[in-house]
Design a protein around this motif. Structure first.
Motif, PDB file in Angstrom:
ATOM      1  N   LEU A 529       1.168  -0.853   0.179  1.00 32.60           N
ATOM      2  CA  LEU A 529       0.308   0.078   0.150  1.00 32.60           C
ATOM      3  C   LEU A 529       0.761   1.213   0.135  1.00 32.60           C
ATOM      4  N   TYR A 530       1.419   1.518   0.704  1.00 32.06           N
ATOM      5  CA  TYR A 530       2.681   2.338   0.934  1.00 32.06           C
ATOM      6  C   TYR A 530       3.555   2.519  -0.215  1.00 32.06           C
ATOM      7  N   ARG A 531       3.922   1.562  -1.107  1.00 29.72           N
ATOM      8  CA  ARG A 531       4.710   1.620  -2.480  1.00 29.72           C
ATOM      9  C   ARG A 531       3.498   2.486  -3.858  1.00 29.72           C
ATOM     10  N   ILE A 532       2.423   2.302  -3.616  1.00 30.42           N
ATOM     11  CA  ILE A 532       1.558   1.911  -4.781  1.00 30.42           C
ATOM     12  C   ILE A 532       1.136   3.630  -3.978  1.00 30.42           C
ATOM     13  N   LEU A 533       0.424   4.102  -3.033  1.00 30.31           N
ATOM     14  CA  LEU A 533      -0.288   5.096  -2.502  1.00 30.31           C
ATOM     15  C   LEU A 533       0.993   6.203  -2.559  1.00 30.31           C
ATOM     16  N   ALA A 534       2.224   6.227  -1.557  1.00 28.47           N
ATOM     17  CA  ALA A 534       2.887   7.005  -1.078  1.00 28.47           C
ATOM     18  C   ALA A 534       4.050   7.267  -2.566  1.00 28.47           C
ATOM     19  N   LEU A 535       4.574   6.330  -2.976  1.00 30.57           N
ATOM     20  CA  LEU A 535       5.928   6.440  -3.924  1.00 30.57           C
ATOM     21  C   LEU A 535       5.567   6.448  -5.526  1.00 30.57           C
ATOM     22  N   ASN A 536       3.646   5.910  -5.668  1.00 29.82           N
ATOM     23  CA  ASN A 536       3.539   5.741  -7.161  1.00 29.82           C
ATOM     24  C   ASN A 536       4.144   5.199  -8.077  1.00 29.82           C
ATOM     25  N   MET A 537       4.390   3.859  -7.347  1.00 25.45           N
ATOM     26  CA  MET A 537       4.511   2.488  -8.010  1.00 25.45           C
ATOM     27  C   MET A 537       3.336   1.993  -8.767  1.00 25.45           C
ATOM     28  N   PRO A 538       3.706   1.274  -9.898  1.00 29.16           N
ATOM     29  CA  PRO A 538       2.631   0.974 -10.356  1.00 29.16           C
ATOM     30  C   PRO A 538       2.224  -0.576 -10.288  1.00 29.16           C
ATOM     31  N   VAL A 539       1.463  -0.705  -9.825  1.00 24.07           N
ATOM     32  CA  VAL A 539       0.980  -2.507  -8.789  1.00 24.07           C
ATOM     33  C   VAL A 539       1.495  -3.420  -8.950  1.00 24.07           C
ATOM     34  N   GLY A 540       2.354  -4.057 -10.615  1.00 19.26           N
ATOM     35  CA  GLY A 540       2.613  -4.999 -10.191  1.00 19.26           C
ATOM     36  C   GLY A 540       3.890  -5.139  -9.954  1.00 19.26           C
TER      37      GLY A 540
END
Length: 611
Positions: A529-540
């Motif tokens: 969640l942190y990587r997707i929501l805070a770091l804006n990483m693509p989900v894969g």
């Protein structure tokens, strides 16, 4: 062959989709095997004595390799599950005009066939459901319950000490009343669009025609301890060979006519037959007559089971609202607490913030609260909302210091929290998760489990029964003599770490995800969640990143994935980092204005299907 012999082989020579390095000499491979066996021998001996202390290393579901990043985009509907057969079944339902709940039922029935080690109708689940038209979020509790005869001495020996872990797991004694079928039937009544019977067609067809044994299923049959202890399991999964039972080979077409017949009865009679009819009697007979350890389940226990619809637990993280399943799952309270403390730490530290350090410390603090407060809310008071309150988490985050590592992590004092003693439970990482979005925008995020790989090893009607009762704390009292929240009681649901999650922005869902992994689920989900929501990483890419696990005793970083510089930095800060394989199964759907973006964990055999 001893139980240890099944797990001594390290994951060497597996078929990876990425590059593979061969061993330079047979002697080197032999030395590595000997060293690995020595290590596991020590671990096995420790388990015999200390398993009741909830060692997180208790025979984890074996790692089965790491593939390429898996992602896909579809416009209208999507299902991301742990197996291609299940994803295809869900897609078939969605294409026929089925709802997300319809697709979830079809997927679960297929997973119980092709991924039997992880979940099935003999287990339990937690499910979040977003009903798009009405804008309503529901949390469904299909957790197993203890028999009416169970009490807080259920896992104590005659001398008052806790049972050895696998003495408790193997056999009927560890089986709780399965809840997933009742939960899915209740959800179907509320949100189904296709007839109940239609949803059984893919699983029945596959059970009758057979499916090829996957590499992952074969590896787990080979390496997990004490699988072939039941004649039914021996006949289905194994063949007799010199030296004992050998798993059927990869590619063997495995047919399960008994499971097809079981599903046929449920297809016709609904869950009534499972909880009150011939299937209920067969389950009770298998549990009570198990040759390894007879259980106490009765027909009345089966008939009394009810799935529960609860309010989801939500908290803010930046511009999002993150929602999960409330107790008896500890997933939401702990994931939300980690995110809240990490956010508060970063706001306080500004440019000096080190998110991996903050994550580790926040996770340790959140697990301390989890172990202290969370149990079945129908039996103990759980201060769920107070545990994720922003003011409480902000105050708790002041304990996180860049200059030092917390030496003694203790539970906090959320508002109106009851006085209680901490206790952990030996929750094992064999579970499944799937995420589904239908054409109407309805969303399902569901985590399902039979607990340890292959559950109790009791098989009936073509499916395995859970060992979820070993998720209770084996000892009802703390070292100071106080009652613990997660002690065994009649009709009680054991604490879980399952963390099905749906994230909202501007009151609309934008993300559905979850993972298997026992207590590690919490850190798998929180960091993703942190990587997707805070770091804006693509989900894969986000779910393929190396995991960080901090449950209170030591820190794990993922072997082969952890950045060496980050490992060195964490060790330099004082964290006792060890490198270890991880077995997450994160399955994610990102809902965007451009369509649906799915991600499947490269550590398992999951897939993405949609249209």
């Amino acid at each position: 062959m001893s139980p240890l012999d099944k797990i001594v082989r390290p994951p060497l020579g597996l078929r990876y989709t990425g590059p593979r390095r061969a061993f330079p000499t047979a002697a080197l491979e032999d030395n590595l095997l000997k060293a690995h066996k020595t290590l596991l021998t020590l671990l096995w001996l420790c388990l015999g004595t200390f398993a009741h202390a909830s060692d997180p290393l208790i025979v984890p579901e074996a790692a089965s390799g790491f593939g390429q990043v898996k992602s896909a985009r579809y416009q209208t509907a999507m299902a991301v599950t742990a197996n291609p057969h299940a994803s295809d079944a869900a897609k078939w339902v969605l294409q026929k005009g089925g709802s997300a709940v319809d697709a979830a039922i079809a997927a679960q029935l297929v997973l119980g066939l092709v991924e039997p080690q992880s979940s099935g109708i003999g287990g339990g689940a937690f499910m979040l459901h977003w009903q798009a038209q009405r804008g309503v979020l529901e949390s469904w509790d299909g957790r197993e319950t203890a028999p009416a005869t169970a009490n807080d001495t259920y896992f104590l020996q005659a001398d008052g000490t806790p049972m050895r872990f696998f003495d408790a797991v193997i056999g009927g004694r560890s089986v709780g009343v399965p809840g997933v079928l009742a939960m899915l039937e209740s959800a179907h009544r509320a949100h189904g669009k296709l007839p109940w019977a239609t949803l059984f067609e893919p699983a029945i067809r596959l059970a009758e025609q057979g499916f090829a044994v996957s590499e992952r299923l074969h590896i787990l049959l080979e390496r997990m301890p004490k699988v072939a202890v039941n004649p039914y399991i021996q006949r289905y999964f194994f063949t007799r060979a010199d030296g004992g039972w050998q798993p059927k080979p990869v590619g063997h077409v495995l047919k399960n006519p008994a499971y097809a017949a079981t599903l046929g009865r449920i297809q016709k009679h609904g869950s009534e037959d499972f909880y009150r009819g011939k299937l209920a009697q067969a389950i009770v007979d298998a549990v009570r007559n198990d040759p390894n350890s007879a259980g106490e389940l009765t027909l009345q226990d089966m008939a009394n089971y009810r799935a529960i619809k609860r309010d989801a637990l939500c908290a803010s993280f930046r511009e999002y609202s993150v929602c999960g399943a409330p107790p008896p799952s500890s997933g939401a309270t702990t994931v939300l607490a980690i995110l809240g403390m990490l956010d508060a730490y970063e706001q306080r530290m500004g440019l000096r913030a080190d998110w991996q350090h903050g994550f580790i410390e926040a996770s340790r603090l959140a697990f301390a609260d989890r172990n202290h407060y969370v149990g079945d809310p129908d039996f103990v008071e759980v201060p769920s909302q107070a545990m994720v309150d922003s003011d409480y988490l902000r105050q708790r985050a002041t304990l996180i210091d860049n200059a030092a590592v917390l030496a003694d992590v203790k539970p906090g004092n959320p508002a109106a929290a009851p006085k209680r003693r901490s206790a952990s439970s030996p929750e094992l990482p064999s579970t499944t998760h799937f995420s589904i979005v239908d054409r109407w925008g309805n969303v399902v995020s569901m985590t399902s489990s039979i607990e340890t790989a292959f559950g109790s090893r009791v098989m009936v009607g073509g499916f395995l029964l859970n060992n979820q009762l070993t998720d209770f704390s084996f000892s009802p009292l703390s070292n100071n003599g106080a009652l613990v929240a997660n002690r065994v009681a009649a009709g009680k649901r054991p604490r879980s770490s399952m963390a099905p999650t749906i994230v909202f922005k501007n009151q609309q869902p934008v993300l559905a995800l979850g993972s298997p992994g026992g207590a590690r689920i919490i850190d798998y989900v929180a960091a993703s969640l942190y990587r997707i929501l805070a770091l804006n990483m693509p989900v894969g890419e986000a779910i393929a990143e190396g995991h960080i696990i901090a449950m209170g005793r030591g820190v794990e970083m993922e072997s082969g994935k952890a950045d060496p510089a980050t490992v060195a930095r964490m060790r330099g800060r004082g964290h006792p980092v060890t490198l270890r394989d991880q077995t997450s199964g994160l399955h994610v759907i990102h809902i965007t204005e451009q369509g649906l973006l799915g991600g499947a964990d490269p550590r398992r055999e999951g897939s993405i299907a949609g249209f």
